[in-house]
Design an enzyme around this catalytic site. Structure first.
Site, PDB file in Angstrom:
ATOM      1  N   MET A  30       0.850  -1.198   0.000  1.00  0.00           N
ATOM      2  CA  MET A  30       0.000   0.000   0.000  1.00  0.00           C
ATOM      3  C   MET A  30       0.885   1.247   0.000  1.00  0.00           C
ATOM      4  SD  MET A  30      -3.448  -0.919   2.065  1.00  0.00           S
ATOM      5  CE  MET A  30      -2.812  -0.716   3.707  1.00  0.00           C
ATOM      6  N   LEU A  33       6.636   3.017   1.495  1.00  0.00           N
ATOM      7  CA  LEU A  33       7.569   1.891   1.559  1.00  0.00           C
ATOM      8  C   LEU A  33       8.680   2.117   2.584  1.00  0.00           C
ATOM      9  CD1 LEU A  33       7.919   1.185  -2.274  1.00  0.00           C
ATOM     10  CD2 LEU A  33       6.302   0.187  -0.633  1.00  0.00           C
ATOM     11  N   HIS A  37       9.508  -3.549   3.131  1.00  0.00           N
ATOM     12  CA  HIS A  37       9.037  -3.772   1.754  1.00  0.00           C
ATOM     13  C   HIS A  37      10.222  -4.037   0.817  1.00  0.00           C
ATOM     14  CE1 HIS A  37       5.642  -1.051   3.182  1.00  0.00           C
ATOM     15  NE2 HIS A  37       5.001  -2.114   2.771  1.00  0.00           N
ATOM     16  N   GLN A  61     -10.230  -2.331   2.764  1.00  0.00           N
ATOM     17  CA  GLN A  61      -9.728  -3.033   3.945  1.00  0.00           C
ATOM     18  C   GLN A  61      -9.600  -2.132   5.174  1.00  0.00           C
ATOM     19  OE1 GLN A  61      -5.912  -3.932   1.761  1.00  0.00           O
ATOM     20  NE2 GLN A  61      -5.043  -3.821   3.818  1.00  0.00           N
ATOM     21  N   GLY A 147       4.917 -10.110   4.126  1.00  0.00           N
ATOM     22  CA  GLY A 147       5.676 -10.052   5.373  1.00  0.00           C
ATOM     23  C   GLY A 147       4.987 -10.846   6.479  1.00  0.00           C
ATOM     24  N   GLN A 148       5.813 -11.477   7.316  1.00  0.00           N
ATOM     25  CA  GLN A 148       5.251 -12.222   8.453  1.00  0.00           C
ATOM     26  C   GLN A 148       4.755 -11.295   9.557  1.00  0.00           C
ATOM     27  OE1 GLN A 148       8.255 -15.059   9.628  1.00  0.00           O
ATOM     28  NE2 GLN A 148       7.821 -16.402   7.898  1.00  0.00           N
ATOM     29  N   GLN A 153      -2.773 -12.082   8.038  1.00  0.00           N
ATOM     30  CA  GLN A 153      -2.993 -11.796   6.617  1.00  0.00           C
ATOM     31  C   GLN A 153      -2.303 -12.856   5.745  1.00  0.00           C
ATOM     32  OE1 GLN A 153      -2.823  -7.842   4.491  1.00  0.00           O
ATOM     33  NE2 GLN A 153      -0.721  -8.451   4.118  1.00  0.00           N
ATOM     34  N   ARG A 187       2.915   2.632   9.330  1.00  0.00           N
ATOM     35  CA  ARG A 187       2.237   3.469  10.332  1.00  0.00           C
ATOM     36  C   ARG A 187       3.217   4.068  11.342  1.00  0.00           C
ATOM     37  NH1 ARG A 187      -1.797  -0.368   9.135  1.00  0.00           N
ATOM     38  NH2 ARG A 187      -3.778   0.635   8.584  1.00  0.00           N
TER      39      ARG A 187
HETATM   40  O1  PAF Z   1      -0.133  -5.765   3.586  1.00  0.00           O
HETATM   41  C1  PAF Z   1      -0.540  -4.839   2.866  1.00  0.00           C
HETATM   42  O2  PAF Z   1       0.155  -3.845   2.615  1.00  0.00           O
HETATM   43  C2  PAF Z   1      -1.937  -4.915   2.267  1.00  0.00           C
HETATM   44  O3  PAF Z   1      -2.815  -5.525   3.140  1.00  0.00           O
HETATM   45  C3  PAF Z   1      -1.973  -5.592   0.886  1.00  0.00           C
HETATM   46  C4  PAF Z   1      -1.546  -7.048   0.962  1.00  0.00           C
HETATM   47  C5  PAF Z   1      -1.059  -4.844  -0.076  1.00  0.00           C
HETATM   48  C6  PAF Z   1      -3.387  -5.546   0.323  1.00  0.00           C
HETATM   49  O4  PAF Z   1      -3.846  -4.235   0.206  1.00  0.00           O
END
Ligand code: PAF
Length: 280
Positions: A30, A33, A37, A61, A147-148, A153, A187
Site C-alpha cells: 500500500m 515503503l 518492503h 480493507q 511479510g510475516q 494476513q 504506520r
Molecule cells: O499488507 C498490505 O500492505 C496490504 O494488506 C496488501 C496485501 C497490499 C493488500 O492491500
C-alpha cells in the site's frame, strides 16, 4: 521500470515476461515503503526473473475512515525506492480503476479471518482477499511475497490461494525490525517522538513471552499475561489484544505444544501497531 495503471496493460506485461522460462514475482504493497518492503522486493528477485510491485491504498480493507484518509501516500519516494531495488514494473491503479461504479463482487475469507484482526477490524480481511485477488488477476504472478509481520494476513492469503486454485506460490518473509526491535511498519511514521520511544514496549513484551516460553513456560494464558504486564507498565500504550495461538489454525490455545505464535495489537495515540513472534 515501467509504471502501469490498468489491469489489461499489467496482464500484457506479465504475459510477455512469463513466456519461455520467465517467472514473475510480485510484492503487493500500500506504498509508504520502508526497508521491510524493500527486503520483500529483494527477496522476490531471488525467486523470479521479473518482479512487479503494486502500490494501492485499498479503501475496502480500512474499517476506519480516518485511518484510510491519514494513510501516508508518498508516491514519488515510493517509485524511487522501487527503482532502487530493481523492480521491473509498478502496478499503481487508481481507486476508480479498481472499484468502478457497479463493482459488487467480493472474496469472503474463511475462519482464519475471524479472530484477532478480523474481530477488531470488521470487514478488513474481506477487503484484503478481494484486493489481493484483483491484484493477482492483473499481475498473474508465479510467486508472491508477504511479510510475516501481518501473520494473520499471510495465513488468510495462503488459504485463499489454495482454496481458489490460484496456482501462485506464497512466500512469507520474516519481519524486519529497527535496531531497538520495533517492527517496521508504514504506520510508524505517524507516531509522535514520545510514542515512537514508547512503542519499543511491543517487541520487548513479545520477546519476554518468547523467553518465558523458551525457559519452559507452556501456558498460553501465562505467556499472554507476561507480555500484557510489560505493555501495561507503559502508560502511552493501550492494549487491544495479546494472544497466543496455533500457528496453522490461528485458534487461541491454552498449551503451547505445537507451532504457535504470540501476537499483539497496541495503540499509541491514534496509531495502531501490530506485531508477532513465533514461539519456536
Ligand atoms: O499488507 C498490505 O500492505 C496490504 O494488506 C496488501 C496485501 C497490499 C493488500 O492491500
Amino acid at each position: 521500470m515501467e509504471i502501469i495503471t490498468t489491469p489489461s496493460e499489467m496482464q500484457r506485461w506479465s504475459r510477455a515476461h512469463r513466456s519461455g522460462a520467465g517467472r514473475v514475482g510480485f510484492v503487493p504493497t500500500m506504498g509508504a515503503l520502508h526497508e521491510g518492503h524493500l527486503h520483500l522486493m529483494r527477496t522476490a528477485r531471488e525467486h523470479a526473473s521479473a518482479v512487479a510491485a503494486s502500490i494501492f491504498v485499498n479503501p475496502l480493507q480500512f474499517n476506519r475512515r480516518d485511518d484510510f484518509d491519514t494513510y501516508p501516500r508518498p508516491m514519488d519516494d515510493d517509485l524511487a525506492l522501487c527503482e532502487s531495488v530493481g523492480i521491473d514494473a509498478v502496478y499503481a491503479p487508481t481507486a476508480a480503476t479498481m472499484y468502478p461504479e457497479g463493482f459488487e463482487t467480493h472474496v469472503e475469507p474463511g475462519s482464519l479471518g475471524d479472530p484477532m484482526e478480523g474481530a477488531m477490524r470488521p470487514g478488513h480481511f474481506r477487503g484484503v482477499t478481494t484486493v489481493v485477488t484483483k491484484l493477482f488477476n492483473a499481475v498473474q504472478p508465479d510467486v508472491a511475497l508477504f511479510g510475516q509481520k501481518d501473520y494473520q494476513q499471510l495465513a488468510v492469503i495462503r488459504r485463499m490461494t489454495i482454496d481458489l486454485d490460484m496456482g501462485i506460490e506464497i512466500i512469507g518473509v520474516p519481519t524486519v525490525r529497527e535496531p531497538d526491535g520495533l517492527a517496521l511498519s508504514s504506520r510508524n511514521r505517524r507516531l509522535t517522538p514520545e510514542d515512537r520511544a514508547a512503542a519499543v514496549a511491543v517487541p520487548v513484551a513479545l520477546t519476554a513471552a518468547l523467553r518465558a516460553y523458551r525457559a519452559g513456560e507452556a501456558s498460553g494464558r501465562t505467556l499472554e499475561q507476561c507480555a500484557t504486564e510489560i505493555l501495561a507498565a507503559e502508560p502511552r500504550a493501550r492494549v487491544e489484544y495479546v494472544q497466543v495461538f496455533d500457528a496453522n489454525t490461528l485458534v487461541s490455545i491454552d498449551r503451547v505444544d505445537r507451532p504457535s505464535v504470540i501476537a499483539a495489537a497496541v495503540w499509541f495515540g491514534d496509531v495502531r501497531l501490530i506485531d508477532n513472534m513465533l514461539l519456536d
